[in-house]
Motif scaffolding. Structure first.
Motif, PDB file in Angstrom:
ATOM      1  N   LEU A 186      18.083 -46.896  83.493  1.00  0.00           N
ATOM      2  CA  LEU A 186      18.485 -46.906  84.766  1.00  0.00           C
ATOM      3  C   LEU A 186      19.661 -46.436  85.221  1.00  0.00           C
ATOM      4  CD1 LEU A 186      17.756 -48.122  87.436  1.00  0.00           C
ATOM      5  CD2 LEU A 186      18.957 -50.467  86.673  1.00  0.00           C
TER       6      LEU A 186
ATOM      7  N   SER B  49      19.248 -43.003  87.381  1.00  0.00           N
ATOM      8  CA  SER B  49      20.242 -43.191  88.847  1.00  0.00           C
ATOM      9  C   SER B  49      21.252 -42.028  89.071  1.00  0.00           C
ATOM     10  CB  SER B  49      20.796 -44.435  88.984  1.00  0.00           C
ATOM     11  OG  SER B  49      19.918 -45.489  88.863  1.00  0.00           O
TER      12      SER B  49
ATOM     13  N   HIS C 243      12.948 -45.323  90.597  1.00  0.00           N
ATOM     14  CA  HIS C 243      12.476 -46.390  91.135  1.00  0.00           C
ATOM     15  C   HIS C 243      11.889 -47.678  90.154  1.00  0.00           C
ATOM     16  CE1 HIS C 243      10.734 -49.079  94.064  1.00  0.00           C
ATOM     17  NE2 HIS C 243       9.747 -48.871  93.494  1.00  0.00           N
TER      18      HIS C 243
ATOM     19  N   SER D   1      14.298 -49.294  88.147  1.00  0.00           N
ATOM     20  CA  SER D   1      15.117 -50.323  88.967  1.00  0.00           C
ATOM     21  C   SER D   1      14.422 -51.383  89.252  1.00  0.00           C
ATOM     22  CB  SER D   1      15.503 -49.639  90.460  1.00  0.00           C
ATOM     23  OG  SER D   1      15.956 -50.445  91.206  1.00  0.00           O
TER      24      SER D   1
ATOM     25  N   ILE E 284      22.975 -52.890  87.711  1.00  0.00           N
ATOM     26  CA  ILE E 284      22.305 -52.954  89.012  1.00  0.00           C
ATOM     27  C   ILE E 284      23.350 -52.559  90.111  1.00  0.00           C
ATOM     28  CG2 ILE E 284      21.164 -53.844  91.095  1.00  0.00           C
ATOM     29  CD1 ILE E 284      19.129 -55.188  88.810  1.00  0.00           C
TER      30      ILE E 284
ATOM     31  N   CYS F 189      24.963 -49.046  89.350  1.00  0.00           N
ATOM     32  CA  CYS F 189      24.114 -48.154  90.096  1.00  0.00           C
ATOM     33  C   CYS F 189      24.347 -48.162  91.518  1.00  0.00           C
ATOM     34  CB  CYS F 189      22.749 -48.371  89.567  1.00  0.00           C
ATOM     35  SG  CYS F 189      22.460 -47.994  87.943  1.00  0.00           S
TER      36      CYS F 189
END
Length: 174
Positions: free
Chosen positions: A60, A64, A97, A100, A117, A120
């Protein structure tokens, strides 16, 4: 396009299970079966469910950052890319995506998920802030982007705002 490595195939399977069935469906056996590898093959790359999570979170971050680099050179500009990239049908299959979405399915299960999260999201907010002179306007654009992303991930309609993006940007002085 080169064939994905066995490690990436296992991570893809892990993501798919998380997205399609949720964290309660994740077992090492289920991931191995979905990836079409032996359990020993899975354990070679990820010796536990925690190691799978670590792999997903690293993915991720990496995806990102790559998407942010792409945004910086996007023909439509950084702000427009940021506001539209997560809500179009095409982006739903983007690797960043999907990573995520898989991570979001695990919020609350491990503090590292929430931290990643947030990290990012901060990468995106910093990138937007680099391209908008006014800090408050940059925060507003970030909040709009977050809201559009949340709506899109829940399957809600976003077209009304996206279709009027020129007017939104005009009102924000962009």
């Amino acid at each position: 396009m080169p064939k994905p490595s066995a490690r990436e195939t296992v991570l893809d399977a892990y993501q798919d299970i998380l997205i399609e069935h949720g964290p309660g469906s994740v077992t090492l056996d289920a991931v191995a079966a979905k990836a079409n590898v032996s359990k020993g093959g899975l354990l070679y790359h990820f010796n536990s469910k925690e190691a799978l999570l670590d792999g997903l979170l690293e993915r991720l971050r990496r995806l990102s950052l790559a998407d942010i680099e792409h945004a910086k050179t996007a023909p439509e500009g950084v702000v427009r890319y940021f506001l539209t990239s997560s809500v179009t049908d095409a982006s739903m299959d983007k690797p960043a995506h999907r990573a995520s979405m898989a991570a979001l399915r695990q919020v609350g299960s491990d503090p590292r998920v929430t931290e990643t999260i947030k990290e990012c999201a901060l990468f995106w907010r910093e990138m937007v802030a680099e391209h908008i002179d006014d800090p408050l306007t940059a925060e507003i654009v970030g909040a709009i982007g977050d809201g559009l992303y949340l709506r899109a991930t829940m399957g809600e309609e976003t077209a009304t705002l996206v279709d009027q993006l020129d007017e939104v940007l005009r009102r924000l002085g962009l």
